[in-house]
Design an enzyme around this catalytic site. Structure first.
Site, short mmCIF file in Angstrom:
data_model
loop_
_atom_site.label_atom_id
_atom_site.label_comp_id
_atom_site.label_asym_id
_atom_site.label_seq_id
_atom_site.Cartn_x
_atom_site.Cartn_y
_atom_site.Cartn_z
N LYS A 75 34.93 6.10 40.79
CA LYS A 75 34.19 5.34 42.06
C LYS A 75 33.28 6.13 42.37
O LYS A 75 33.81 7.51 41.62
CB LYS A 75 34.43 4.55 43.63
C1 LIG Z 1 37.23 -0.25 44.86
C2 LIG Z 1 36.53 -1.38 46.15
C3 LIG Z 1 37.58 -2.20 46.93
C4 LIG Z 1 38.74 -1.00 47.97
O1 LIG Z 1 38.94 0.03 47.64
P1 LIG Z 1 39.79 0.84 47.95
O2 LIG Z 1 39.66 1.92 48.57
O3 LIG Z 1 40.94 0.81 46.76
O4 LIG Z 1 40.71 0.35 48.95
C5 LIG Z 1 36.72 -2.71 48.03
N1 LIG Z 1 35.89 -3.98 47.58
C6 LIG Z 1 34.77 -3.16 46.36
C7 LIG Z 1 34.04 -3.88 46.16
C8 LIG Z 1 35.31 -2.51 45.50
O5 LIG Z 1 34.75 -2.51 44.48
#
Ligand SMILES: *Cc1c(COP(=O)(O)O)cnc(C)c1O
Length: 377
Positions: free
Chosen positions: A184
Site C-alpha cells: 500500500k
Molecule cells: C488491502 C486491502 C484491504 C485489507 O487490508 P489489510 O491491511 O491487508 O487487512 C481491504 N480492502 C481493500 C480495498 C484493500 O486493498
C-alpha cells in the site's frame, strides 16, 4: 522471479531502519507512545478528529462495523469489485452483504443508483471503496444515506493522501479504514487505522481493539491505572511500536510519493489513450487521488491471460484488481446464482500495470512499450 519492472516496490530507506532501531533501544515494543504519536499525526494529516491504529485494515473494517452497530439481521451494501476483506469484514459481524454495481469502464467505483436499488428494510449501512484512491461519488452517497437513515463506512485501504473537494477520504462517512500492508502507499508490513469524527465510535473502537478492556498495559506501565474492567467482547487487534514507528516515517514520505505516482499515472494516460480499444478508468476522475494502482481495461477482443503472459515474458509484473467477490465459490454458495453484468464485463478486461514512487521514467516507457508489443496480434 526477477522482474524488470515489478508491480510495486517499497519506498523504504535508512529513515525506516533508524526508526525501528530507536524503538528497540527504548525497550517498549507493544502499543505505547510511538503508536499514540502515529495516531495523532495520522489524525492531523487526514483532518479527522480521531485515529485509532490497529493490526490491519481488515480488522479496522471489522471494528468500525461493530462500533457502528452493524450485526445480525442487518444488510450492508458494498461493491463486488474490491478485495474480499471488504466484504468479509461485514460477514464477521453476522450481517449480510448486498453487492452494488460499479459505474463502468470509466469509473470502477460503486454506482449510487445501484446502491439505491439494493436498499431493503434491513439495510443498515453503505460500505464504499475508493478504488485506486479515486474518490467515490460521496455527495450522492451521503445524500442516499441521509434519506434512508444509513451509516456510511469508507474502505480507504487505497486512499491515504486522497481528497475530494479538499476533504480527505475517510472523513466523509461515519468511519474510514486504512491499510498499511506491504504494497500500500503507506506501508508498515501489516497495519491499519480507523479514523472518525465521532467520539462515541472512537471510544468503542479503542475498547474493542484490546479485549474490551478499560485500560492498556501501557497505561498501567505509566502508573495511570491499577487494574481494568472488561466492558465488551473485544479482540486483540493491536498494532505495535515497531510498525507505528515505520508508519510515522512513511506518513512523512507520503505526499511526495503520491505526487510521483500522479506524474507516472498522467504519463501512462497520455500515451496509452492512443491505443485503440484500451479503456483508462479514472482518467477524468474528480478529486486528488493517491494513485495507489494503475488499472487499464484491455480491448474487448484481447484475451487477458495471454496478454499477462506476454507482459511477464518482457519482465513486467501485472495484477488483476479485482476478481469480483460474488463469483468466488464461498460467496456463490452463500448467495447462489448472483450475477452482476457491469462488474463482470469490466473486471474481465482489467489488468493493473506497475506503479510506485521509485519507478524511473525509463521503466514507465518500458511498460508502455511492452503493452503495445503484447497487444500485437
Ligand atoms: C488491502 C486491502 C484491504 C485489507 O487490508 P489489510 O491491511 O491487508 O487487512 C481491504 N480492502 C481493500 C480495498 C484493500 O486493498
Amino acid at each position: 522471479m526477477d522482474w524488470r519492472v515489478p508491480l510495486s516496490d517499497l519506498d523504504y530507506g535508512v529513515e525506516e531502519e533508524e526508526a525501528v532501531m530507536a524503538v528497540i533501544k527504548r525497550r517498549w515494543l507493544t502499543m505505547g507512545a510511538v503508536t499514540q504519536e502515529f495516531e495523532q499525526e495520522f489524525a492531523r494529516f487526514t483532518g479527522a478528529k480521531h485515529a485509532i491504529a490497529v493490526s490491519n485494515a481488515t480488522v479496522a473494517l471489522h471494528l468500525a462495523n461493530l462500533a457502528l452497530g452493524i450485526g445480525l439481521g442487518d444488510e450492508v451494501i458494498l461493491p463486488s469489485l474490491t478485495f474480499v476483506a471488504t466484504s468479509n469484514s461485514v460477514l464477521y459481524t453476522g450481517a449480510e452483504v448486498r453487492f452494488a454495481e460499479i459505474y463502468g469502464p470509466g469509473d470502477l467505483n460503486i454506482n449510487p443508483e445501484s446502491i439505491e436499488a439494493q436498499i431493503t428494510s434491513k439495510t443498515k449501512a453503505i460500505l464504499v471503496v475508493h478504488i485506486g484512491g479515486f474518490a467515490c461519488n460521496m455527495p450522492a452517497i451521503l445524500d442516499i444515506a441521509k434519506r434512508n437513515n444509513l451509516i456510511v463506512v469508507e474502505d480507504c485501504a487505497h486512499s491515504p493522501g486522497s481528497y475530494l473537494n479538499k476533504r480527505h477520504l475517510g472523513t466523509w462517512g461515519d468511519a474510514g479504514c486504512f491499510s498499511f500492508f506491504s504494497n500500500k502507499n503507506l506501508s508498515t508490513g501489516e497495519g491499519g487505522m480507523v479514523i472518525t469524527n465521532r467520539d462515541d465510535i472512537a471510544e468503542k473502537v479503542r475498547i474493542l481493539r484490546s479485549h474490551g478492556m478499560t485500560s492498556l498495559t501501557w497505561d498501567r506501565h505509566k502508573g495511570h491505572a491499577y487494574t481494568y474492567n472488561v466492558v465488551d467482547l473485544g479482540f486483540n487487534y493491536r498494532i505495535d511500536e515497531i510498525r507505528s514507528s515505520l508508519g510515522l516515517v512513511q506518513l512523512k514520505k507520503l505526499p511526495a510519493g503520491n505526487a510521483r505516482r500522479k506524474e507516472i499515472a498522467e504519463h501512462y494516460w497520455h500515451r496509452l489513450q492512443a491505443i485503440p480499444g484500451v479503456d483508462l478508468p479514472f482518467c477524468d476522475a474528480a478529486g486528488d487521488s493517491s494513485y495507489h494502482i494503475f488499472p487499464i481495461l484491455l480491448p474487448e477482443n484481447i484475451e487477458r491471460y495471454p496478454f499477462i503472459d506476454k507482459m511477464r515474458a518482457q519482465g513486467v509484473q501485472t495484477s488483476i484488481h479485482y476478481p469480483p467477490i460474488h463469483k468466488f465459490s464461498y460467496y456463490q454458495k452463500r448467495y447462489p446464482g448472483l450475477t452482476m453484468p457491469v462488474t463482470e464485463s469490466v473486471s474481465q478486461r482489467e489488468v493493473t500495470l506497475p506503479l510506485y514512487p521509485g519507478m524511473s521514467d525509463e521503466q514507465v516507457d518500458y511498460v508502455i512499450n511492452s503493452v503495445q508489443n503484447a497487444l500485437k496480434p
